[in-house]
Scaffold this motif. Structure first.
Motif, PDB file in Angstrom:
ATOM      1  N   THR A 405      21.411  38.998  38.906  1.00 28.38           N
ATOM      2  CA  THR A 405      21.946  38.456  39.907  1.00 28.38           C
ATOM      3  C   THR A 405      21.515  36.638  40.375  1.00 28.38           C
ATOM      4  N   VAL A 427      34.785  36.184  50.322  1.00 30.80           N
ATOM      5  CA  VAL A 427      32.861  35.504  49.851  1.00 30.80           C
ATOM      6  C   VAL A 427      32.526  34.253  49.149  1.00 30.80           C
ATOM      7  N   LEU A 429      30.122  32.587  46.938  1.00 36.74           N
ATOM      8  CA  LEU A 429      29.023  32.489  46.274  1.00 36.74           C
ATOM      9  C   LEU A 429      27.831  31.554  45.877  1.00 36.74           C
ATOM     10  N   GLN A 432      26.486  33.826  48.921  1.00 35.71           N
ATOM     11  CA  GLN A 432      26.125  34.994  48.760  1.00 35.71           C
ATOM     12  C   GLN A 432      25.969  35.643  47.137  1.00 35.71           C
ATOM     13  N   VAL A 434      25.065  37.336  43.863  1.00 37.37           N
ATOM     14  CA  VAL A 434      26.076  38.961  43.376  1.00 37.37           C
ATOM     15  C   VAL A 434      25.279  38.868  41.794  1.00 37.37           C
ATOM     16  N   SER A 435      25.634  40.496  41.906  1.00 40.55           N
ATOM     17  CA  SER A 435      25.263  40.996  40.240  1.00 40.55           C
ATOM     18  C   SER A 435      26.493  41.342  38.891  1.00 40.55           C
ATOM     19  N   GLN A 440      31.568  42.609  32.649  1.00 42.18           N
ATOM     20  CA  GLN A 440      32.792  42.696  33.805  1.00 42.18           C
ATOM     21  C   GLN A 440      33.190  41.290  34.212  1.00 42.18           C
ATOM     22  N   LEU A 442      35.457  38.346  37.127  1.00 41.75           N
ATOM     23  CA  LEU A 442      35.058  38.660  38.375  1.00 41.75           C
ATOM     24  C   LEU A 442      36.535  37.479  37.948  1.00 41.75           C
TER      25      LEU A 442
END
Length: 584
Positions: A405, A427, A429, A432, A434-435, A440, A442
């Motif tokens: 996280t 959003v 970052l 907020q 992010v996990s 993954q 992004l």
């Protein structure tokens, strides 16, 4: 202390006070140094006994980057001569003592600052600097059977003087074969003591084991009893009995993110997550079976589990991508638990830097340190891992090896340009978390860089309605979710005193000369949004991010809206904080 120095002090806020700004004194060329005729002499002594301290290292910092160092003689004396007029700092260090500094700092935003003292041409200062031994906490750790606990991690956290907020890690150690520990070099204050024993998490481990325990033998920070340390004093003979817990069975599997098959030749590391404390180094490990599965014995609580394995076919020295890694957070209860950890090279974030405002995009920096996107744990612990951050052609970027996280951070030295946000799918970052999981991707992340910024000027009056510069301004957001340590939405400001107070000489202005320009009392660079702002006579530096204090201040604060389209001004009346310890 230097008793001949009866003058006011310029306060520059210390680097450890996050989100703080100070005003800059206007330049007065009439006070430029005329000759190097000043001097500073003195002695370094033990603050408790008054005895002279030989071989103490004394450092002087002055105008124009001046730096000088001296070692005290057998009588503790030192001297710096042929000094120009200007503002100076002085500090002294000696083994087994805490650092001493003149002028001595305090614990509030106006006193706990980087302090300077002025020196005039021909002036000779002569006085004493006192050094003090740090305090210490020592004792013995035993298990529930009264037997000594060896190699347990002992952590000491300082409690904010305001009584609220997050304790700050100060020092630590490890118990010896007798279960004994000693944590030295502590400043005066109140401390929490946390002992984290070594864990045997493997499947054949004991069914009952000692748990991370706060003094005097409790499991939560809220139940812990602070230990008071006076200057140069010690608290000795503590007997710390660890609390036992019944282990639960935790099973899991490591999965290769590329093939989707179980990973082989791996292992897992386990760390307990203690509420209110950054994830520490009390890790334990267990092997992974050939089929990619593992089994652990853990007490009820929250854990960070990290899996590692070698890429199939890896031989010889490790190359990039040979080691696969994954991470998971797990809450363990009384019943059995199961977890799957996906291994890989971590997540990847890609995107571009977008420039807003009137300043054109600069050339790509030759030094990577001039602009860098990075990610870190929201609680400044170890819950976020990051690999390499690269800046490519046309201001594109990539960050790989991300796990856990994380929140985004941008370090930039591009002149008037500053990062405003790191956006993806509406959003930010930077705000907020992010996990990230292995494999993954992004994409299309935009780092917004702009030359537009918010600006807020303060006009403060005292209880009698008279203008004053003896205050601390605190700006914090309406949104309580942003009341946390290191929040970029919280800033403090400490104004500098008038120039005539700093130099202890009257400001004279010839009829033909314009009066000197007063320093602006303002902060800039806060993200646009809705804020509270309040002026206080002073504030404990450790209480700036205390949610309870911010909540109480919100009831007497002024609400404002900050935008990057127009500067704002606010008129404030000094307020006395209700929170104990918040004043000077």
């Amino acid at each position: 202390m230097f008793r001949q120095l009866a003058i006011a002090i310029v306060f520059l806020l210390a680097a450890r006070t996050a989100g703080a700004q100070i005003s800059v004194l206007p330049r007065d060329t009439s006070l430029a140094p005329r000759a190097d005729t000043a001097a500073i002499k003195g002695r370094v002594v033990d603050g408790q006994t008054g005895s002279a301290l030989a071989r103490a290292r004394v450092r002087l910092h002055g105008p124009g980057g001046l730096q000088r160092t001296a070692l005290t003689g057998e009588s503790g004396t030192f001297a710096f001569t042929a000094l120009p007029a200007g503002l100076y700092t002085l500090d002294a260090n000696k083994s087994t003592y805490l650092q001493g500094r003149y002028p001595e700092s305090g614990h509030t935003l106006r006193s706990n600052a980087r302090l300077f003292f002025p020196l005039r041409d021909g002036q000779v200062l002569d006085g004493a600097m006192s050094l003090f031994h740090g305090g210490a906490i020592s004792g013995r750790v035993v298990d529930s059977h009264g037997e000594p606990v060896e190699l347990a991690n002992v952590q000491v956290m300082r409690v904010p003087r305001s009584g609220g907020g997050r304790p700050a890690m100060r020092s630590g150690g490890v118990t010896n074969d007798l279960g004994e520990f000693r944590v030295p070099r502590l400043e005066p204050g109140r401390y929490l003591l946390l002992v984290q024993p070594r864990r045997d998490v493997q499947e054949d481990g004991p069914s009952t084991q000692s748990l991370p325990t706060f003094f005097p033998g409790v499991l939560t920070r809220e139940q812990a009893l602070p230990i008071a340390i006076e200057r140069s004093s010690s608290v000795t003979g503590l007997e710390m009995t660890l609390v036992d817990g019944t282990m639960s069975r935790v099973t899991g599997t490591l999965i290769d993110s590329t093939s989707g098959r179980p990973a082989i030749s791996g292992f897992v590391n386990v760390r307990a997550v203690v509420a209110g404390v950054s994830v520490g180094s009390d890790g334990a490990s267990a092997p992974v079976k050939p089929d990619g599965t593992f089994e652990l014995r853990l007490a009820p609580g929250e854990y960070q589990i990290e899996g590692r394995a070698m890429r199939p076919g890896t031989v010889g020295p490790l190359q990039a991508g040979d080691e696969q890694i994954g991470m998971a957070r797990l809450t363990v209860g009384d019943a059995d638990s199961d977890v799957t950890i996906v291994l890989g090279r971590g997540a990847t974030v890609t995107g571009r830097v977008v420039f807003e405002g009137r300043t054109p995009a600069p050339p790509l920096p030759s030094n990577p340190g001039q602009f860098r996107l990075s990610f870190s744990s929201p609680d400044r612990g170890t819950g976020c891992r990051m690999g390499r951050s690269d800046l490519g052609a046309n201001w594109t970027f990539s960050v790989d090896g991300l796990l856990g996280t994380c929140v985004a951070e941008v370090s930039s030295s591009l002149g008037l340009l500053a990062a405003r946000a790191v956006m993806v799918n509406d959003v930010d970052l930077m705000d907020q978390p992010v996990s990230f999981q292995s494999g993954q991707q992004l994409r299309n992340v935009e780092v917004i860089v702009t030359d537009k910024q918010t600006d807020l000027t303060f006009h403060v009056t005292d209880a009698r309605g008279q203008p004053t510069s003896e205050y601390v301004a605190l700006v914090f957001p309406i949104d309580k979710a942003r009341w946390f340590e290191s929040s970029r939405y919280i800033q403090t400001f400490v104004p500098a005193p008038p120039l005539d107070q700093v130099l202890d000489v009257p400001e004279t202005v010839t009829p033909a000369a314009a009066p000197p320009t007063a320093a602006r009392e303002s902060v800039s660079g806060l993200p646009p949004g809705e804020y509270y702002v309040v002026a206080l006579d002073d504030l404990e530096s450790e209480a700036v991010h205390d949610p309870a204090l911010l909540d109480s201040l919100s009831r007497v604060a002024t609400r404002i809206t900050l935008t990057d389209k127009a500067a704002a001004e606010v008129s404030l009346r000094l307020v006395k904080p209700a929170s104990p310890g918040a004043g000077r």
